[in-house]
Enzyme design. Structure first.
Site, PDB file in Angstrom:
ATOM      1  N   SER A 256      24.851  43.188  45.825  1.00 55.04           N
ATOM      2  CA  SER A 256      24.977  44.504  45.296  1.00 55.04           C
ATOM      3  C   SER A 256      23.671  45.031  44.877  1.00 55.04           C
ATOM      4  CB  SER A 256      25.731  44.366  44.015  1.00 55.04           C
ATOM      5  OG  SER A 256      26.834  43.560  44.045  1.00 55.04           O
TER       6      SER A 256
HETATM    7  N1  SAH Z   1      26.580  38.043  43.443  1.00 59.91           N
HETATM    8  C1  SAH Z   1      26.453  37.984  44.926  1.00 59.91           C
HETATM    9  C2  SAH Z   1      26.846  39.179  45.703  1.00 59.91           C
HETATM   10  C3  SAH Z   1      27.775  38.626  46.903  1.00 59.91           C
HETATM   11  S1  SAH Z   1      28.954  39.424  47.768  1.00 59.91           S
HETATM   12  C4  SAH Z   1      24.835  38.040  45.456  1.00 59.91           C
HETATM   13  O1  SAH Z   1      24.075  38.255  44.141  1.00 59.91           O
HETATM   14  O2  SAH Z   1      24.618  37.906  46.324  1.00 59.91           O
HETATM   15  C5  SAH Z   1      30.422  39.101  47.227  1.00 59.91           C
HETATM   16  C6  SAH Z   1      30.710  37.485  47.603  1.00 59.91           C
HETATM   17  O3  SAH Z   1      31.970  37.312  47.127  1.00 59.91           O
HETATM   18  C7  SAH Z   1      30.521  37.129  49.222  1.00 59.91           C
HETATM   19  O4  SAH Z   1      29.654  36.259  49.411  1.00 59.91           O
HETATM   20  C8  SAH Z   1      31.876  36.518  49.546  1.00 59.91           C
HETATM   21  O5  SAH Z   1      32.240  35.897  50.192  1.00 59.91           O
HETATM   22  C9  SAH Z   1      32.660  36.423  48.142  1.00 59.91           C
HETATM   23  N2  SAH Z   1      34.071  36.049  47.892  1.00 59.91           N
HETATM   24  C10 SAH Z   1      35.114  37.059  48.214  1.00 59.91           C
HETATM   25  N3  SAH Z   1      36.047  36.318  48.011  1.00 59.91           N
HETATM   26  C11 SAH Z   1      36.057  35.535  47.304  1.00 59.91           C
HETATM   27  C12 SAH Z   1      36.804  34.226  46.648  1.00 59.91           C
HETATM   28  N4  SAH Z   1      38.204  34.325  46.700  1.00 59.91           N
HETATM   29  N5  SAH Z   1      36.080  33.229  46.147  1.00 59.91           N
HETATM   30  C13 SAH Z   1      34.842  33.170  46.059  1.00 59.91           C
HETATM   31  N6  SAH Z   1      33.912  33.878  46.660  1.00 59.91           N
HETATM   32  C14 SAH Z   1      34.755  35.035  47.146  1.00 59.91           C
END
Ligand code: SAH
Length: 266
Positions: free
Chosen positions: A113
Site C-alpha cells: 500500500s
Molecule cells: N501489508 C502488506 C500489503 C500486502 S498486499 C505489505 O506491507 O506489503 C495484501 C496481502 O494480503 C497479499 O499479500 C495477499 O496475498 C494477502 N491476502 C489476501 N487474502 C488473504 C488471506 N485470506 N489471508 C492472508 N493473507 C491474505
C-alpha cells in the site's frame, strides 16, 4: 522446499538458526542510516545502488513531512514510518519509488500500500492513544513492510499471509531487523489467528465482501479493526469496527482500492 518452522514464526528464532551474519540493525534506533540488508543465503545483496543508500533517511523524512501535511498526526506512527527503510522491502528496480506516495508491486500479483494508506490505517487502529497498542493481528503480510511499522507501535504483531512465496519473502526482509515482537504466520487470514486472540487491533491489507466473523470474535473489548470492505454501495471503503462491552460500532470511511481478500492458501 526450505523447512518451515512451527507457527507463529518468531523472527529471532529464525535468525538464531541462520548462519552467522552481520550484527542486526535496530529499528528502534532513530536516524539509523540503512545499510544493505544482510544477504539471505540464496539471494543477492540488495545494495542501494541508486543513490538512495546513505541519504535514504533524508528521503524518508521528506515522506514523513508529506504525511504530516496530508493530515497524519499520530506522532508514533510518523516516527515509525520515519524509521522503517521502505526501500528495503521492494525489488531493487523499484527502490527509487519507495518513498513516493504510491503503491508498488511486490510480486505474486500483490501490492504494498502507499505510505499514506499505511499511516492512515495504523492511525485509525490506534485511535489517538499515546502508548503502544497491545497485540495486533495483520491480515496480509505481503512484503512485511507494514508489519515492521506495526512492530514499533504495538507490543506484539501477528501477521498472516496466504501466499507461501510472500510469507517467505517477508521473513527474509524482516530477518535482518530482528523484531522479536513480530510473529509471521503462513495461513488463511480469513479465520484470523485464534492463538493470539484477543487482539487490541486487527488490520487487513486485503479487501473482502464483508468482515469475516472470526475477526470480530477475536477482537478484544475496546479493540479496533480496520479493513477495506465492500460497502452497501458496492464500493470498497475503509471500515472501522470498535468492540464495546455491549457490541460493535461500525464506521465506513473513504473509498480505497485494495487487493482482494481470498480464502485458502497457495
Ligand atoms: N501489508 C502488506 C500489503 C500486502 S498486499 C505489505 O506491507 O506489503 C495484501 C496481502 O494480503 C497479499 O499479500 C495477499 O496475498 C494477502 N491476502 C489476501 N487474502 C488473504 C488471506 N485470506 N489471508 C492472508 N493473507 C491474505
Amino acid at each position: 522446499m526450505s523447512k518451515r518452522p512451527g507457527f507463529p514464526v518468531q523472527l529471532d528464532r529464525v535468525t538464531a538458526a541462520a548462519p552467522k551474519r552481520p550484527a542486526p540493525r535496530s529499528l528502534g534506533e532513530p536516524a539509523a542510516i540503512p545499510q544493505p540488508i544482510a544477504a539471505p543465503r540464496s539471494a543477492p545483496v540488495r545494495a542501494p545502488t541508486t543513490g538512495l543508500g546513505l541519504d535514504s533517511q533524508a528521503v524518508r523524512t521528506r515522506m514523513v513531512d508529506k504525511l504530516r501535511a496530508q493530515g497524519v498526526c499520530d506522532e508514533a506512527v510518523l516516527q515509525a514510518m520515519n524509521q522503517v527503510p521502505r526501500h528495503q522491502f521492494v525489488e531493487s528496480a523499484l527502490v527509487n519509488q519507495a518513498y513516493e506516495d504510491t503503491s508498488l508491486p511486490i510480486g505474486w500479483g500483490q501490492t504494498i500500500s502507499k505510505p499514506n494508506v499505511v499511516a492512515r490505517m495504523i492511525e485509525l487502529l490506534r485511535a489517538g492513544r499515546t502508548d503502544k497498542l497491545g497485540r495486533v493481528l495483520e491480515i496480509g503480510t505481503g512484503c512485511g513492510y507494514q508489519a515492521a511499522v506495526l512492530s514499533l507501535v504495538a507490543q506484539e504483531v501477528y501477521s498472516i499471509e496466504r501466499l507461501r512465496g510472500l510469507h517467505e519473502k517477508a521473513r527474509e526482509h524482516l530477518r535482518a531487523f530482528r523484531l522479536p515482537n513480530v510473529h509471521l504466520i503462513f495461513g488463511d487470514g480469513m479465520v484470523g489467528f485464534p492463538k493470539g486472540a484477543p487482539y487490541a487491533g486487527i488490520i487487513s491489507a486485503a479487501g473482502g465482501e464483508q468482515v469475516p466473523q472470526p475477526w470480530l470474535d477475536q477482537l478484544a473489548v475496546g479493540g479496533r479493526l480496520v479493513a477495506p470492505t465492500v460497502t452497501a454501495q458496492g464500493q470498497q471503503a475503509l471500515v472501522v469496527i470498535e468492540r464495546t462491552s455491549t457490541g460493535f460500532l461500525r464506521e465506513v470511511l473513504e473509498a480505497v482500492h485494495f487487493v482482494p481478500l481470498k480464502s485458502g492458501v497457495a
